[in-house]
Design a protein around this motif. Structure first.
Motif, mmCIF file in Angstrom:
data_model
loop_
_atom_site.group_PDB
_atom_site.id
_atom_site.type_symbol
_atom_site.label_atom_id
_atom_site.label_comp_id
_atom_site.label_asym_id
_atom_site.label_seq_id
_atom_site.Cartn_x
_atom_site.Cartn_y
_atom_site.Cartn_z
ATOM 1 N N LYS A 28 -5.678 4.587 -2.999
ATOM 2 C CA LYS A 28 -5.646 4.444 -1.162
ATOM 3 C C LYS A 28 -7.265 4.900 -0.881
ATOM 4 C CE LYS A 28 -0.714 4.910 -0.189
ATOM 5 N NZ LYS A 28 0.224 5.888 0.535
ATOM 6 N N PRO A 54 0.832 -1.150 0.083
ATOM 7 C CA PRO A 54 0.019 0.051 0.193
ATOM 8 C C PRO A 54 0.827 1.328 0.078
ATOM 9 C CG PRO A 54 -0.865 -1.737 1.461
ATOM 10 C CD PRO A 54 0.583 -2.092 1.077
ATOM 11 N N ASP A 55 2.133 1.098 0.510
ATOM 12 C CA ASP A 55 3.067 2.231 0.592
ATOM 13 C C ASP A 55 3.276 2.858 -0.793
ATOM 14 O OD1 ASP A 55 2.975 2.361 3.094
ATOM 15 O OD2 ASP A 55 5.009 1.416 3.325
ATOM 16 N N TRP A 70 0.922 2.606 -3.549
ATOM 17 C CA TRP A 70 -0.003 3.040 -4.212
ATOM 18 C C TRP A 70 -0.331 4.669 -4.643
ATOM 19 C CZ3 TRP A 70 -4.294 -0.329 -1.359
ATOM 20 C CH2 TRP A 70 -3.826 -1.847 -1.617
#
Length: 501
Positions: free
Chosen positions: A23, A15-16, A18
């Motif tokens: 998000k 996710p970091d 994205w």
């Protein structure tokens, strides 16, 4: 893609890594999934409790009817079948137990006919916990051959036990339909929310993309030197103060205005310095020429003591050195002003042979090597300027290495049609920290490159300026034991276009 590549911190599922809109959409969908799960769980529990209560009410009524009808007599032969009680619906199960044994048991089928139970079912019914007459029955659930049932076992006043049961299939079918309906509705809602949310978030974050695009364009502009046209700005639609993105866009535009003003001031200051250098160099040529002339005349017409003679020779050498510096400055000033080149056909092979021959005379203590192709390499260029490039490169190799060094000069034609000139020496090399600024003006080598001749620090700057004026490029590769300067010039007929552009 392997599982390992998906788990690494830099993977696409981290996710970091994205984008912000991804998000936001993922967070919104996750929140909606959680809400759907909570609502679904509460709805399922409520419906299950409601259906269970309804079933127990029906079961209590059916048990009351069966107990009153099927347990009327204490005589086994005279007791009626509890299934024959009025009001018993399809699926109702009844059994009478006396003295621990099942006397009669069965259930009403969907068509209204009586169905018998299996022996295993009778054993299950006989083991049910019994409720005393007049007490509230305690329902239990058991799995029979006909399906799952909710059962009560009630002892009558005649000593026998009446078992009554209702099927759980209707309740379970209702709950399954509720779950299926809720899942389908939730998935449809999540899909619509995802599509609409993506469109709304993408539209909302569009100004942020404009800011990113402007910043990317500015980051690619050459702001270090020369005239810079910093005309890129954030559009008005994304730079209205009042919103978070608008505030950032407005601040970015103000920053770009400030940078543009600073660049304009820097350009004006740089032009003033260049004009001063050009004017000063031009004005210095006349007194330096006169100084060299008077020095030569004194040397020829006057007699000096040995010390006077040395001083005169020193004066003459320094005036020559200053003259070379002035000429170099004038050359750079003319190139900065963009004065046109005197273009014509140039045979690089012949030019390299002549330049190396001159260096052999100047520095016989070095080993000079020529590597030439079988066919001449010709370009359209300014022959005098290219001669200066070769002289500077060869002189650089000579001045910054010790006698005995091998200097190799080569010319060739690349596969793309470019002319390539290389000057290579096997000296100690250029320090890595100096390689970054070696083409900057007034850059001088430190003690890592030995030599005896003084330098002005302009030779390589002139090389780069002349080559770029021809539309070419110059590169450096250096390590201890090998230093190579490579000059790339456009093929014949291309330099004129590059120079005019």
């Amino acid at each position: 893609m392997s599982a390992l590549s998906l788990a690494v911190p830099g993977g696409r599922f981290n996710p970091d890594n994205w984008q912000l809109r991804t998000k936001l959409v993922a967070a919104t969908l996750a929140l909606l999934v959680a809400i759907c799960a909570v609502v679904g769980g509460i709805s399922y529990a409520s419906m299950d409790s409601y259906l269970t209560g309804q079933l127990e009410t029906q079961l209590a009524q059916a048990s009351h009817r069966a107990s009153e009808f099927g347990g009327l007599s204490s005589s086994p032969g005279l007791r009626p079948d509890p299934l024959e009680a009025r009001g018993q619906g399809a699926g109702t199960l009844n059994a009478r137990i006396f003295d621990g044994a099942v006397e009669v048991a069965g259930l009403i089928g969907q068509d209204g006919r009586r169905l018998t139970l299996q022996r295993a079912d009778a054993e299950i019914l006989a083991d049910l916990p019994q409720t005393a007459a007049g007490a509230d029955p305690a329902p239990v659930e058991r799995r029979l051959s006909a399906g799952s049932y909710r059962l009560v076992s009630v002892r009558t006043g005649y000593g026998n036990v009446i078992v009554t049961g209702l099927p759980l299939a209707a309740k379970q079918n209702t709950l399954d339909s509720l779950v299926l309906t809720f899942v389908l509705v939730s998935l449809t809602g999540l899909l619509l929310a995802g599509l609409l949310g993506t469109a709304v978030i993408r539209r909302t974050l569009k100004p942020l993309g404009m800011l990113s695009g402007v910043a990317a364009k500015v980051s690619r502009l050459p702001l270090d030197a020369g005239e810079v046209a910093l005309a890129v700005r954030v559009p008005a639609s994304a730079s209205r103060p009042g919103t978070e993105v608008g505030n950032v866009g407005h601040a970015l535009n103000r920053m770009l205005d400030n940078v543009a003003g600073a660049l304009t001031a820097r350009q004006q200051s740089e032009m003033k310095v260049r004009q001063f250098v050009a004017d000063a160099s031009h004005e210095l040529r006349t007194p330096l020429t006169a100084l060299r002339g008077y020095t030569e005349m004194l040397k020829l017409t006057e007699k000096f003591s040995p010390d006077g003679q040395k001083s005169l020779e020193r004066l003459q050498s320094q005036s020559l050195r200053m003259g070379r510096l002035v000429e170099d400055l004038l050359t750079l000033a003319r190139l900065d002003e963009g004065q046109p080149l005197k273009l014509g056909p140039v045979d690089l092979t012949q030019l390299l042979v002549e330049t190396v021959a001159d260096q052999k005379v100047i520095a016989p203590g070095y080993r000079w090597v020529l590597q030439l192709p079988e066919e001449p390499v010709e370009v359209t260029a300014d022959g005098a300027k290219l001669h200066q490039v070769l002289v500077n490169l060869l002189s650089n190799a000579r001045k910054h290495t010790d006698p005995g060094t091998t200097v190799t000069a080569a010319v060739a034609r690349s596969g793309s049609g470019e002319a390539v000139i290389t000057v290579t020496d096997d000296g100690p090399g250029i320090p890595p920290e100096l390689q970054q600024t070696v083409f900057s003006r007034f850059t001088r080598a430190d003690q890592a490159r030995t030599g005896t001749d003084g330098t002005t620090g302009l030779g390589l700057s002139i090389v780069q300026a002349v080559v770029e004026a021809h539309g070419g490029s110059v590169e450096l590769a250096s390590q201890p034991g090998r230093t190579e300067f490579a000059v790339y010039l456009p093929g014949r007929g291309c330099a004129a276009t590059a120079a005019s552009a």
